[in-house]
Design a protein around this motif. Structure first.
Motif, short mmCIF file in Angstrom:
data_model
loop_
_atom_site.label_atom_id
_atom_site.label_comp_id
_atom_site.label_asym_id
_atom_site.label_seq_id
_atom_site.Cartn_x
_atom_site.Cartn_y
_atom_site.Cartn_z
N ALA A 17 14.00 22.69 77.57
CA ALA A 17 13.06 22.97 76.48
C ALA A 17 12.04 21.84 76.36
N GLU A 28 14.59 28.22 72.86
CA GLU A 28 15.02 27.87 71.50
C GLU A 28 16.07 28.85 70.98
N THR A 43 14.44 24.26 64.76
CA THR A 43 14.44 25.29 65.80
C THR A 43 13.44 26.40 65.45
N GLN A 90 13.73 17.43 68.43
CA GLN A 90 14.94 18.24 68.61
C GLN A 90 15.86 17.60 69.65
N VAL A 114 9.62 19.22 69.98
CA VAL A 114 10.76 19.38 70.90
C VAL A 114 11.41 18.02 71.18
N SER A 163 9.99 27.30 67.49
CA SER A 163 9.76 28.67 67.99
C SER A 163 8.43 29.21 67.49
#
Length: 122
Positions: free
Chosen positions: A76, A110, A6, A48, A45, A10
Motif C-alpha cells: 500500500a 486498504e 483506513t 498508516q 499511507v 481509501s
C-alpha cells in the motif's frame, strides 16, 4: 487497525483516481497539482505504515498473520509513489491513467488490510 485512517486513505485514493482519470479523459498528462495530491495520499499511507508497525511492536496481532499484514502495508505504501514515478516517464494521458490505476489499487489494498487486521487487534 485504525479505521478512520483506513477510510481517509481509501477516500483520498479514490478522489485521486477520479482526478487523474478526469485529466486522462481530457487528454492531459499528470501535472504538478497531481503530484501534490499523490504526496498527500502517500503521507496518509506513511502514517498508516507507522501505526501498523507500532501496533505490531506492542504485541497486537492481525487475524491473518503479521507477515502478510506487513507485506500489504508495504504494498500500500508503494502503490501511489510507483505510479507517480511511472507517470513521470510517460508524459501523455497514459501517465494520468497510470496514476488513476495506482490509486484504485491502493483503495483495494486498504480494504484487504482492513480484512487482514480483523477485529481481534482493534
Amino acid at each position: 487497525m485504525l479505521d478512520a485512517l483506513t477510510v481517509a486513505i481509501s477516500v483520498a485514493a479514490l478522489a485521486l483516481a477520479a482526478w487523474c482519470g478526469h485529466a486522462a479523459w481530457r487528454d492531459q498528462p499528470t501535472k504538478d497539482w497531481h503530484f501534490i495530491g499523490m504526496a498527500v495520499v502517500t503521507v496518509l499511507v506513511l502514517a498508516q505504515l507507522v501505526v501498523g508497525l507500532v501496533k505490531l511492536a506492542r504485541g497486537e496481532k492481525p487475524d491473518e498473520g503479521a507477515v502478510i499484514f506487513v507485506a500489504y502495508l508495504l504494498g500500500a505504501f508503494a502503490a501511489v509513489p510507483a505510479a507517480g514515478m511511472l507517470s513521470l516517464t510517460e508524459r501523455t494521458k497514459w501517465g494520468s491513467v497510470t496514476v488513476a490505476a495506482g490509486a484504485v489499487v491502493l483503495a483495494v489494498l486498504e480494504v484487504r488490510l482492513y480484512d487482514i487486521w480483523g477485529t481481534t487487534g482493534a
